[in-house]
Design a protein around this motif. Structure first.
Motif, PDB file in Angstrom:
ATOM      1  N   LEU A 142      68.569  43.995  25.885  1.00 43.59           N
ATOM      2  CA  LEU A 142      68.536  45.131  24.964  1.00 43.59           C
ATOM      3  C   LEU A 142      67.538  46.160  25.472  1.00 43.59           C
ATOM      4  CD1 LEU A 142      68.342  43.059  21.662  1.00 43.59           C
ATOM      5  CD2 LEU A 142      70.356  44.268  22.525  1.00 43.59           C
ATOM      6  N   PRO A 143      67.734  47.436  25.160  1.00 42.96           N
ATOM      7  CA  PRO A 143      66.733  48.434  25.570  1.00 42.96           C
ATOM      8  C   PRO A 143      65.411  48.211  24.841  1.00 42.96           C
ATOM      9  CG  PRO A 143      68.440  49.427  24.197  1.00 42.96           C
ATOM     10  CD  PRO A 143      68.864  48.023  24.443  1.00 42.96           C
ATOM     11  N   GLY A 144      64.332  48.694  25.436  1.00 44.78           N
ATOM     12  CA  GLY A 144      62.998  48.458  24.877  1.00 44.78           C
ATOM     13  C   GLY A 144      62.403  47.189  25.467  1.00 44.78           C
ATOM     14  N   LEU A 145      61.114  46.960  25.167  1.00 48.16           N
ATOM     15  CA  LEU A 145      60.455  45.751  25.679  1.00 48.16           C
ATOM     16  C   LEU A 145      60.438  44.683  24.594  1.00 48.16           C
ATOM     17  CD1 LEU A 145      57.429  47.270  27.647  1.00 48.16           C
ATOM     18  CD2 LEU A 145      59.592  46.429  28.547  1.00 48.16           C
ATOM     19  N   GLN A 146      61.098  43.545  24.850  1.00 51.59           N
ATOM     20  CA  GLN A 146      61.142  42.484  23.842  1.00 51.59           C
ATOM     21  C   GLN A 146      60.302  41.273  24.217  1.00 51.59           C
ATOM     22  OE1 GLN A 146      64.408  43.683  24.879  1.00 51.59           O
ATOM     23  NE2 GLN A 146      64.315  45.153  23.198  1.00 51.59           N
ATOM     24  N   LEU A 147      60.502  40.782  25.447  1.00 51.74           N
ATOM     25  CA  LEU A 147      59.947  39.476  25.815  1.00 51.74           C
ATOM     26  C   LEU A 147      58.806  39.562  26.820  1.00 51.74           C
ATOM     27  CD1 LEU A 147      63.392  37.730  26.416  1.00 51.74           C
ATOM     28  CD2 LEU A 147      61.940  37.465  24.407  1.00 51.74           C
ATOM     29  N   LEU A 148      58.911  40.498  27.756  1.00 52.20           N
ATOM     30  CA  LEU A 148      58.005  40.502  28.900  1.00 52.20           C
ATOM     31  C   LEU A 148      57.210  41.797  28.962  1.00 52.20           C
ATOM     32  CD1 LEU A 148      60.594  39.320  31.595  1.00 52.20           C
ATOM     33  CD2 LEU A 148      58.978  37.872  30.356  1.00 52.20           C
ATOM     34  N   SER A 149      55.970  41.673  29.439  1.00 49.56           N
ATOM     35  CA  SER A 149      55.220  42.893  29.756  1.00 49.56           C
ATOM     36  C   SER A 149      55.771  43.449  31.071  1.00 49.56           C
ATOM     37  CB  SER A 149      53.742  42.564  29.923  1.00 49.56           C
ATOM     38  OG  SER A 149      53.567  41.773  31.080  1.00 49.56           O
ATOM     39  N   PRO A 150      55.587  44.741  31.357  1.00 46.19           N
ATOM     40  CA  PRO A 150      56.074  45.276  32.640  1.00 46.19           C
ATOM     41  C   PRO A 150      55.503  44.514  33.833  1.00 46.19           C
ATOM     42  CG  PRO A 150      55.509  47.066  31.170  1.00 46.19           C
ATOM     43  CD  PRO A 150      55.070  45.807  30.483  1.00 46.19           C
ATOM     44  N   GLY A 151      54.226  44.092  33.745  1.00 51.61           N
ATOM     45  CA  GLY A 151      53.623  43.358  34.861  1.00 51.61           C
ATOM     46  C   GLY A 151      54.303  42.023  35.091  1.00 51.61           C
ATOM     47  N   MET A 152      54.570  41.300  33.992  1.00 59.31           N
ATOM     48  CA  MET A 152      55.242  40.006  34.104  1.00 59.31           C
ATOM     49  C   MET A 152      56.666  40.198  34.639  1.00 59.31           C
ATOM     50  SD  MET A 152      55.317  36.770  33.823  1.00 59.31           S
ATOM     51  CE  MET A 152      53.917  36.187  32.888  1.00 59.31           C
ATOM     52  N   TYR A 153      57.303  41.271  34.180  1.00 60.38           N
ATOM     53  CA  TYR A 153      58.660  41.590  34.655  1.00 60.38           C
ATOM     54  C   TYR A 153      58.656  41.772  36.173  1.00 60.38           C
ATOM     55  CZ  TYR A 153      63.015  44.285  35.042  1.00 60.38           C
ATOM     56  OH  TYR A 153      64.255  44.752  35.404  1.00 60.38           O
ATOM     57  N   ASN A 154      57.657  42.536  36.662  1.00 62.33           N
ATOM     58  CA  ASN A 154      57.557  42.754  38.114  1.00 62.33           C
ATOM     59  C   ASN A 154      57.375  41.439  38.865  1.00 62.33           C
ATOM     60  OD1 ASN A 154      57.728  45.437  37.588  1.00 62.33           O
ATOM     61  ND2 ASN A 154      55.593  45.929  38.030  1.00 62.33           N
ATOM     62  N   GLN A 155      56.518  40.576  38.324  1.00 63.72           N
ATOM     63  CA  GLN A 155      56.289  39.280  38.987  1.00 63.72           C
ATOM     64  C   GLN A 155      57.586  38.472  39.060  1.00 63.72           C
ATOM     65  OE1 GLN A 155      52.950  36.892  37.560  1.00 63.72           O
ATOM     66  NE2 GLN A 155      52.083  38.738  36.663  1.00 63.72           N
ATOM     67  N   LEU A 156      58.325  38.487  37.953  1.00 65.40           N
ATOM     68  CA  LEU A 156      59.517  37.623  37.893  1.00 65.40           C
ATOM     69  C   LEU A 156      60.605  38.084  38.863  1.00 65.40           C
ATOM     70  CD1 LEU A 156      59.720  36.907  34.058  1.00 65.40           C
ATOM     71  CD2 LEU A 156      59.206  35.276  35.875  1.00 65.40           C
ATOM     72  N   PHE A 157      60.858  39.418  38.926  1.00 64.38           N
ATOM     73  CA  PHE A 157      61.931  39.806  39.863  1.00 64.38           C
ATOM     74  C   PHE A 157      61.476  39.669  41.315  1.00 64.38           C
ATOM     75  CE2 PHE A 157      60.314  44.291  39.295  1.00 64.38           C
ATOM     76  CZ  PHE A 157      60.111  44.603  40.631  1.00 64.38           C
ATOM     77  N   THR A 158      60.158  39.843  41.552  1.00 66.21           N
ATOM     78  CA  THR A 158      59.657  39.657  42.917  1.00 66.21           C
ATOM     79  C   THR A 158      59.782  38.198  43.344  1.00 66.21           C
ATOM     80  OG1 THR A 158      58.100  41.483  42.665  1.00 66.21           O
ATOM     81  CG2 THR A 158      57.616  39.890  44.394  1.00 66.21           C
ATOM     82  N   LEU A 159      59.342  37.293  42.454  1.00 67.78           N
ATOM     83  CA  LEU A 159      59.426  35.865  42.797  1.00 67.78           C
ATOM     84  C   LEU A 159      60.880  35.428  42.931  1.00 67.78           C
ATOM     85  CD1 LEU A 159      56.593  34.350  40.570  1.00 67.78           C
ATOM     86  CD2 LEU A 159      56.590  34.664  43.045  1.00 67.78           C
ATOM     87  N   HIS A 160      61.737  35.963  42.049  1.00 64.98           N
ATOM     88  CA  HIS A 160      63.168  35.627  42.135  1.00 64.98           C
ATOM     89  C   HIS A 160      63.687  35.941  43.536  1.00 64.98           C
ATOM     90  CE1 HIS A 160      67.503  35.839  41.604  1.00 64.98           C
ATOM     91  NE2 HIS A 160      67.479  37.110  41.979  1.00 64.98           N
ATOM     92  N   ALA A 161      63.370  37.157  44.023  1.00 65.19           N
ATOM     93  CA  ALA A 161      63.916  37.579  45.310  1.00 65.19           C
ATOM     94  C   ALA A 161      63.320  36.777  46.455  1.00 65.19           C
ATOM     95  CB  ALA A 161      63.645  39.075  45.502  1.00 65.19           C
ATOM     96  N   LEU A 162      61.987  36.620  46.442  1.00 65.90           N
ATOM     97  CA  LEU A 162      61.341  35.864  47.523  1.00 65.90           C
ATOM     98  C   LEU A 162      61.874  34.430  47.575  1.00 65.90           C
ATOM     99  CD1 LEU A 162      57.645  37.093  47.156  1.00 65.90           C
ATOM    100  CD2 LEU A 162      59.020  37.263  49.226  1.00 65.90           C
TER     101      LEU A 162
END
Lengths: 532, 48
Positions: free
Chosen positions: A60-80
């Motif tokens: 959904l639009p807006g921030l529900q579950l993750l902070s932007p910093g945590m979001y960055n960590q998760l997609f970075t770790l996903h890719a690595l």
């Protein structure tokens, strides 16, 4: 006495130590192949779990579950994790298990180095994930969130300890990859059975030989870039620090000089195994063998001279932009040769559609879509709009997942009966294919259109007009993840039992590995086979 | 069919080739690493 000693050693080799010591100390290529593949599969699920959390945030639009910093960590770790922890180790597992069997060698050329190369990986993965876990205990600021190859210099230089852990992880992964690549080159060039000339090798072996050369050339550049980042952060150098005369764009050049060949490093093993699978289930020989070998070498060469198409918006001079546009488009020529050879392999063949064939055909279709979308992206005029948007995310998932993962799954199903000695549940395999195909497209087609509508990558929020695309994409991602649990069930069931697999396994299968019983004995080809 | 001395000779040749290849490839890796570290920071900005 000598005979007795030989027999004792031989017996010990035939019956490896039981339990954990077997896996810790093994130098057997089949054991290490299984270890690599198991590691790749486990990391596939960890990397998948991270992206499910990202897609939950994007539901959904807006921030529900993750902070932007945590979001960055998760997609970075996903890719690595997906690139370096899942696809590459799984492909390395396949090469470990299969190359000696395919070329009639008793083992890899450097078995102890092989063991070392594998056991570096769990430590590298632990190092990568440690800062992510530590942040929940209030230690540090979390894992790196700088993207999969950390090419944002200012972000890298200003981030917390996560980037240092990632830098050390890259060095370890580089060590593992380079030792593995040297092992492949030496094995293929030096251990082939009499009669197996280079142009008689299976395409999978060719593909891995070329991949190994690419790793040997590209990985030291990535490692050196990581070292330079480390010295910039902690030892007073200013390679990338613009405030002190450094050049942040230099990091992008270095990283993409590695990063673009890396795309082919991930894909080449799949390109090598798909022709075997298509030929088997079409009851035909591999089509266009020589053309495919030359196409693979051409792609290898081109991959090292096109890196800046990832940087067309970074302010390159016009001449450089035009050069990188056309050189990148030139990659489509050898790639088309491969695709037409794959289609030639099934043309008028007596095709049957067992699970490996379904995944191989899925690979051709999805990789084709990834390649076609990739043909558009280096066009300088349109790149300005598509750069850093979800168009890119959709495109590279069609190549990495549609190509890499579909290819690995095709291989897993194709050789699983050879590895385990049992046939897997064909009905469930086909169900797994269809669920994966449907949910994969449900995830990534909407991302293409969201990107065209202006949705940027690496941002945890989006405007309301993109809600529908993201809702469908997130639902697709959740279901795609769930569908992969079926794969776990199929593999576990197959390992535990099932109808006995014959040595040849599949009616049309060709190759030395299919002359052996299923599963092959612990030691094979101690006396080299005579191949005519 | 090779006799025993020929097999040993072949084995030794293979071991020698293995060592030569490994050393050559390791030197190549070290060369690429060094060029990246010391020379590319000077050469690549010319592209800009």
């Amino acid at each position: 006495m000598a005979t007795a000693t030989t027999t004792a050693v031989h017996d010990q080799h035939e019956h490896p130590p039981a339990g954990i010591m077997r896996w810790l100390t093994t130098t057997n290529h089949k054991d290490l192949g299984i270890l690599y593949m198991s590691f790749g599969a486990i990391m596939f699920f960890i990397g998948g779990a991270f992206i499910v959390a990202v897609r939950a945030e994007l539901l959904l639009p807006g921030l529900q579950l993750l902070s932007p910093g945590m979001y960055n960590q998760l997609f970075t770790l996903h890719a690595l994790i997906m690139v370096f922890g899942a696809i590459m180790p799984f492909a390395t597992g396949l090469n470990n298990y299969l190359i000696p069997l395919m070329i009639g060698a008793p083992d890899m050329a450097l078995p102890r180095v092989n063991n070392w190369g594998f056991w570096i990986l769990p430590f590298a993965a632990t190092l990568l994930l440690t800062p992510f876990l530590l942040q929940f205990s209030g230690v540090g600021s979390g894992a790196t969130g700088a993207g999969w190859i950390m090419h944002n210099a200012s972000l890298d230089l200003q981030s917390g300890i996560g980037i240092d852990f990632a830098i050390f992880t890259i060095h370890l992964l580089g060590l593992s990859s380079i030792t593995g690549a040297i092992n492949v080159v030496v094995t293929v060039l030096n251990m082939r059975a009499p009669g197996i000339s280079l142009m008689k090798m299976p395409l999978f072996v060719w593909a891995w030989l070329i991949t190994a050369f690419m790793l040997i050339l590209a990985m030291p550049v990535f490692s050196a870039a990581a070292t330079m980042l480390l010295t910039d952060r902690h030892f007073g150098t200013h390679f990338f620090d613009a405030a002190n005369g450094g050049d942040p764009i230099l990091l992008q050049h270095l990283i993409w000089f590695f990063g673009h060949p890396e795309v082919y490093i991930v894909l080449l093993p799949a390109w090598g195994l798909i022709p075997h699978i298509l030929a088997t289930f079409s009851r035909k020989p591999v089509y266009g063998y020589r053309a495919q070998v030359y196409a693979l070498w051409t792609i290898c060469f081109l991959s090292f001279i096109v890196w800046s198409h990832h940087m067309l918006t970074s302010g390159l001079p016009l001449a450089a932009e035009v050069y990188f546009m056309y050189s990148t488009m030139a990659v489509s020529i050898p790639t088309s040769v491969l695709v037409f050879c794959w289609l030639g392999a099934i043309w008028r063949g007596a095709m049957t559609f067992e699970t490996p064939m379904l995944f191989a055909l899925g690979f051709v279709a999805h990789f084709g879509m990834g390649a076609l979308t990739g043909l558009i992206l280096p066009a300088v005029a349109v790149n300005a709009q598509y750069h850093n948007s979800y168009v890119i995310v959709s495109h590279f998932h069609y190549t990495f997942f549609g190509g890499g993962i579909f290819g690995m799954m095709a291989a897993a199903y194709y050789w699983l009966p050879k590895f385990t000695g049992h046939m897997f549940d064909e009905k469930l395999g086909r169900l797994h294919f269809w669920l994966t195909t449907i949910f994969f497209n449900m995830t990534f087609i909407p991302q293409w259109f969201a990107g065209l509508d202006g949705m940027p990558r690496h941002v945890a929020d989006y405007p309301l007009k993109l809600s529908a695309a993201n809702l469908v994409s997130s639902a697709g991602a959740f279901l795609l993840g769930l569908a992969q649990l079926l794969l776990v069930y199929i593999v576990v069931k197959c390992v535990r039992g099932g109808p006995k697999a014959t040595g040849q396994v599949w009616e049309g299968a060709q190759g030395l590995e299919f002359t052996l019983p299923s599963p092959p004995p612990y030691h094979t080809f101690e006396t080299p086979p005579e191949v005519k | 069919m090779m006799n025993e001395p020929e097999v040993m000779n072949e084995h030794e040749k293979r071991e020698r080739r293995t060592v030569q290849l490994v050393v050559a490839l390791m030197l190549f890796v070290a060369f690429i690493y060094a060029v990246t570290f010391f020379k590319l920071p000077l050469w690549l900005p010319a592209l800009q």
